[in-house]
Design a protein around this motif. Structure first.
Motif, mmCIF file in Angstrom:
data_model
loop_
_atom_site.group_PDB
_atom_site.id
_atom_site.type_symbol
_atom_site.label_atom_id
_atom_site.label_comp_id
_atom_site.label_asym_id
_atom_site.label_seq_id
_atom_site.Cartn_x
_atom_site.Cartn_y
_atom_site.Cartn_z
ATOM 1 N N GLY B 247 0.800 -1.228 0.000
ATOM 2 C CA GLY B 247 0.000 0.000 0.000
ATOM 3 C C GLY B 247 0.832 1.278 0.000
ATOM 4 N N ASN B 248 2.132 1.158 0.127
ATOM 5 C CA ASN B 248 2.982 2.363 0.128
ATOM 6 C C ASN B 248 2.886 3.074 -1.232
ATOM 7 O OD1 ASN B 248 5.558 3.933 -0.271
ATOM 8 N ND2 ASN B 248 5.802 3.324 1.849
ATOM 9 N N ASN B 249 2.719 4.398 -1.205
ATOM 10 C CA ASN B 249 2.445 5.116 -2.462
ATOM 11 C C ASN B 249 3.703 5.521 -3.248
ATOM 12 O OD1 ASN B 249 3.463 7.257 -1.017
ATOM 13 N ND2 ASN B 249 1.730 8.622 -1.362
ATOM 14 N N TYR B 250 4.852 4.954 -2.907
ATOM 15 C CA TYR B 250 6.098 5.291 -3.613
ATOM 16 C C TYR B 250 5.976 5.126 -5.144
ATOM 17 C CZ TYR B 250 11.215 5.737 -4.014
ATOM 18 O OH TYR B 250 12.481 6.150 -4.323
ATOM 19 N N PRO B 251 5.335 4.036 -5.643
ATOM 20 C CA PRO B 251 5.199 3.911 -7.102
ATOM 21 C C PRO B 251 4.435 5.087 -7.719
ATOM 22 C CG PRO B 251 4.673 1.831 -6.024
ATOM 23 C CD PRO B 251 4.825 2.846 -4.927
ATOM 24 N N PHE B 252 3.378 5.540 -7.039
ATOM 25 C CA PHE B 252 2.599 6.692 -7.517
ATOM 26 C C PHE B 252 3.484 7.933 -7.587
ATOM 27 C CE2 PHE B 252 0.166 10.487 -6.123
ATOM 28 C CZ PHE B 252 -0.682 10.625 -7.211
ATOM 29 N N VAL B 253 4.282 8.122 -6.548
ATOM 30 C CA VAL B 253 5.169 9.289 -6.508
ATOM 31 C C VAL B 253 6.169 9.210 -7.669
ATOM 32 C CG1 VAL B 253 6.954 10.462 -5.151
ATOM 33 C CG2 VAL B 253 4.895 9.606 -4.022
ATOM 34 N N LEU B 254 6.690 8.010 -7.925
ATOM 35 C CA LEU B 254 7.656 7.858 -9.031
ATOM 36 C C LEU B 254 7.008 8.166 -10.385
ATOM 37 C CD1 LEU B 254 9.667 4.641 -8.032
ATOM 38 C CD2 LEU B 254 10.313 7.040 -7.692
ATOM 39 N N MET B 255 5.722 7.819 -10.514
ATOM 40 C CA MET B 255 5.038 8.099 -11.779
ATOM 41 C C MET B 255 4.809 9.604 -11.954
ATOM 42 S SD MET B 255 2.468 4.872 -11.636
ATOM 43 C CE MET B 255 1.262 5.478 -12.791
ATOM 44 N N GLU B 334 11.876 3.850 1.730
ATOM 45 C CA GLU B 334 11.310 2.774 0.918
ATOM 46 C C GLU B 334 12.398 1.971 0.225
ATOM 47 O OE1 GLU B 334 9.999 5.734 1.137
ATOM 48 O OE2 GLU B 334 7.841 5.497 1.426
ATOM 49 N N LYS B 335 13.464 2.666 -0.209
ATOM 50 C CA LYS B 335 14.496 1.983 -1.005
ATOM 51 C C LYS B 335 15.232 0.901 -0.203
ATOM 52 C CE LYS B 335 16.768 5.340 -3.331
ATOM 53 N NZ LYS B 335 16.271 6.537 -2.633
ATOM 54 N N ASP B 336 15.183 0.991 1.146
ATOM 55 C CA ASP B 336 15.787 -0.064 1.972
ATOM 56 C C ASP B 336 15.120 -1.418 1.747
ATOM 57 O OD1 ASP B 336 17.450 1.755 3.135
ATOM 58 O OD2 ASP B 336 16.314 1.942 5.012
ATOM 59 N N PHE B 337 13.864 -1.384 1.302
ATOM 60 C CA PHE B 337 13.094 -2.627 1.200
ATOM 61 C C PHE B 337 12.891 -3.074 -0.247
ATOM 62 C CE2 PHE B 337 11.930 -0.367 5.043
ATOM 63 C CZ PHE B 337 12.114 -1.350 6.002
ATOM 64 N N LEU B 338 13.300 -2.232 -1.181
ATOM 65 C CA LEU B 338 13.049 -2.511 -2.598
ATOM 66 C C LEU B 338 14.311 -3.039 -3.269
ATOM 67 C CD1 LEU B 338 10.989 0.705 -3.430
ATOM 68 C CD2 LEU B 338 10.128 -1.647 -3.463
ATOM 69 N N PRO B 339 14.141 -3.762 -4.381
ATOM 70 C CA PRO B 339 15.314 -4.157 -5.154
ATOM 71 C C PRO B 339 15.946 -2.918 -5.813
ATOM 72 C CG PRO B 339 13.285 -4.750 -6.307
ATOM 73 C CD PRO B 339 12.886 -4.217 -4.971
ATOM 74 N N ASP B 340 17.065 -3.088 -6.481
ATOM 75 C CA ASP B 340 17.724 -1.985 -7.191
ATOM 76 C C ASP B 340 16.807 -1.487 -8.313
ATOM 77 O OD1 ASP B 340 19.279 -0.272 -8.595
ATOM 78 O OD2 ASP B 340 20.818 -1.739 -9.165
ATOM 79 N N LEU B 341 16.324 -0.252 -8.171
ATOM 80 C CA LEU B 341 15.330 0.252 -9.126
ATOM 81 C C LEU B 341 15.922 0.538 -10.510
ATOM 82 C CD1 LEU B 341 13.131 2.559 -6.850
ATOM 83 C CD2 LEU B 341 12.763 0.186 -7.504
#
Lengths: 101, 569
Positions: B247-255, B334-341
């Protein structure tokens, strides 16, 4: 994204006294809150941690002691096959598990 | 018969987010005794603290009233017009006028109380630069400080209101539980303000904090209040993996900010089909519908989402784009939990973000139930079918203030009424019985079943037979509530808290599904697979109320708010 056969171990202080240890299947990118949710849903329905959580480092409700260090539970990324000892911070009166007055 | 705790106040505020705190301040300053109930802790629970957060007022007032560099070409009328355009014309127009008129004064007051303005911006849908950037936690802490400066306001933390006690269509108090010790508390009040926010957690994936379950909306509905525009929810792209970021809105922010692309499993940038010009910069509604259809038609990933990717952006440019975002965080990244973007996409899905409808209120925040008022996200009308960016934060100040004054005025001439011991015993007994060990129904299983049902039926893509299924499942789950089985004692028992939220979830999903089934067209965030175009004959508001135990729906014409027709289901 389950990684086969890997676990993390969560040692949770119960009611400010004894510790219970739980084995949680490891998943890449999980945090303390995901492990607690797994324990609550699958292993022990009586564990207590806050109901109100923003899950994104803003509300501060999940502040706890993790391996002796005060941290937000949502901000701690877990590593496979490691042990995390979790308890309340400071000298606040414990109501139940991770809930203080 | 058992003795329960009893408390008495003039004005009872349910919810301790921005709207609840603002309401408490006004009621107190009008001379009322005020009590606030918070599920969590004052100033840090509710969604206000998590807002990202633009606070909108007309740009003319930014210059003339607030003394910053706004655009004097703008006006309150233009701001109201943009709000109504964004709401597809379904907004309660008088409420919008009141909102546009009072928002600048309320925001000025917040700044005078010490809120820190970070910046200004122009947000989507606004003709002028109206976004005043104030961080959500600063916004909430500023209001919490004002509460603490008024020590006669009683703040009850860790207390959940369960139902409003109604006598002859007049709200007289609430049944509540103190989750810290498991004790029941009956609170008698001369007037009540509901400020419990949206109901986004009826969905499995939401950008909102866990607290927002729709308790207040469901309680008001059971008390006889009308609900309006309940078929309109806003979804935006949030993570569906890993579990720490659901539910974290990081993808929305990236868009929005970094020009991220959106892919399905076949590697297509599917927004090209839906909005060839704007693609990933299309409206949240279009992106939500398109992504949901991709997922439903089998072109999603193993975690149930589509992919948000920034791989096409040079690394050192991407770092520049996201600099402002990281700056807002404390310890959590958020990036601590995500793969290399720079290599991988983020599996993402439409996540419940905002509840546009809610308890139908008038311009004084009254609900039609004597002594019952509503403020903030749980109230419906201002946003119509779709909220304009930044209006949530200014709206909670405006409606909170109005509700506080209205409730204090009502309290000044009302009497305290208490329920009989028999009524009280009957109410609490069914909650105590959840521990008796005779039941076999699992609260967590039922909660998950309801959330899954909500996503499948009242999510971004809807159709008649699925909406009917939602109502059936809610009826089935409701019938299981008397047979729930909880473990352990009553002190901070999460399983019991989940069990007590099921009735509210059933009501919210059922009301939403009924309104969505009634709206046989597609409009704004309400998309029907079986009626995929707007239909002029549905240019009206749908209200839902509980009448003689039945769910009753009415079409209200937008301009006059007059009832046109009634449908019973």
């Amino acid at each position: 994204m389950k990684s086969n056969n890997k676990n993390v171990n969560i040692k949770l202080r119960r009611h400010g006294q004894t510790y219970d240890e739980f084995e949680v299947p490891f998943e890449e990118g999980m945090n303390i809150l995901s492990a607690l949710q797994y324990i609550y849903e699958n292993l022990d329905r009586t564990i207590a941690y806050p109901v109100c959580l923003c899950r994104m480092g803003k509300c501060g409700a999940c502040i706890m002691q993790v391996n002796g260090k005060s941290q937000l539970g949502c901000a701690v990324r877990l590593a496979a096959d490691k042990l995390y000892v979790i308890e309340t911070i400071g000298n606040k009166e414990v109501i139940k598990d991770l809930i203080t007055k | 018969m058992k003795n329960y705790n009893h408390l008495i106040t003039d004005v009872l505020v349910i919810g301790s987010g921005g709207a609840g705190m603002r309401a408490a301040i006004s009621a107190h300053d009008d001379g009322a005794n005020v009590m606030i109930l918070s599920k969590g802790r004052l100033g840090v629970s509710g969604s206000t603290v998590t807002a990202c957060a633009d606070v909108s007022v007309d740009s003319n007032s930014i210059t003339k009233l607030l003394g910053f560099n706004g655009d004097i070409e703008d006006s309150k009328e233009q701001f109201a017009a943009d709000t109504i355009k964004s709401g597809w014309g379904l907004n309660h127009k008088e409420l919008v006028d009141v909102f546009a008129d009072q928002a600048p004064r309320r925001v000025k007051e917040l700044i005078d109380w010490g809120a820190k303005v970070e910046n200004f911006a122009i947000s989507p849908g606004h003709t002028y630069r109206r976004a005043i950037i104030i961080k959500g936690n600063n916004f909430a802490h500023t209001l919490a400080r004002q509460i603490r400066l008024r020590p006669t306001i009683q703040v009850l933390e860790g207390v959940i209101a369960l139902d409003i006690i109604v006598k002859d269509r007049c709200a007289t108090g609430v049944y509540a539980v103190n989750i810290m010790n498991g004790e029941f508390t009956t609170i008698s009040a001369k007037s009540i303000i509901i400020a419990t926010g949206g109901a986004m957690n009826v969905f499995p994936v939401t950008t909102a904090p866990n607290d927002l379950m729709g308790d207040g909306m469901a309680m008001a509905y059971r008390a006889g209040a009308k609900m309006v525009d309940m078929e309109f929810q806003t979804f935006l792209m949030g993570c569906c993996s890993p579990s720490s970021l659901i539910g974290n809105n990081y993808p929305f922010v990236l868009m929005c900010r970094a020009g991220a692309h959106l892919y399905n499993r076949e590697g297509e940038r599917f927004m090209e089909k839906w909005d060839p010009e704007r693609r990933e910069k299309s409206t949240r509604d279009k992106i939500a519908v398109a992504s949901t259809l991709e997922i439903l038609e089998g072109r999603g990933g193993r975690n149930g989402g589509v992919w948000v990717s920034v791989r096409h952006i040079p690394k050192n440019l991407f770092e520049y784009y996201t600099e402002w975002y990281e700056g807002k965080k404390t310890g959590f990244d958020e990036k601590d939990f995500l793969p290399d973007l720079m290599q991988d996409g983020i599996e993402s899905m439409p996540s419940a973000h905002f509840w546009n409808g809610g308890i139908k209120i008038d311009t004084d925040c009254s609900t039609g139930i004597e002594g019952l008022f509503a403020a903030g996200e749980c109230a419906g009308g201002i946003h119509g079918a779709n909220r304009l960016s930044g209006n949530a934060m200014s709206e909670i100040l405006v409606t909170g203030n109005i509700a506080g004054h209205s409730a204090a005025r009502t309290a000044a001439s009302a009497q305290v009424t208490t329920p009989s011991k028999e009524e009280e015993y009957a109410y609490y007994k069914k909650l105590e019985d959840m521990f008796c060990g005779n039941g076999s129904e699992d609260p967590v299983v039922l909660k998950k079943q309801l959330q899954k049902t909500a996503w499948e039926t009242i999510g971004p893509v809807r159709e008649q037979k699925e909406l009917e299924r939602a109502i059936r499942i809610c009826d089935e789950v409701e019938n299981k509530i008397p047979h729930l089985c909880c473990h352990g004692d009553r002190v901070y028992n999460k399983e019991w808290i989940d069990a007590m939220s099921l009735a509210n979830m059933c009501d919210i999903i059922r009301i939403t599904a009924a309104a969505a089934a009634h709206r046989k067209e597609s409009r704004s965030s309400h998309y029907r697979k079986d009626y995929n175009k707007p239909n002029d004959s549905m240019f009206c508001n749908i209200t839902v109320e509980k009448s003689n135990g039945q769910l009753k729906m009415s079409n209200c014409s937008v301009s006059t708010q007059k009832v046109q027709g009634v449908q019973q289901i």
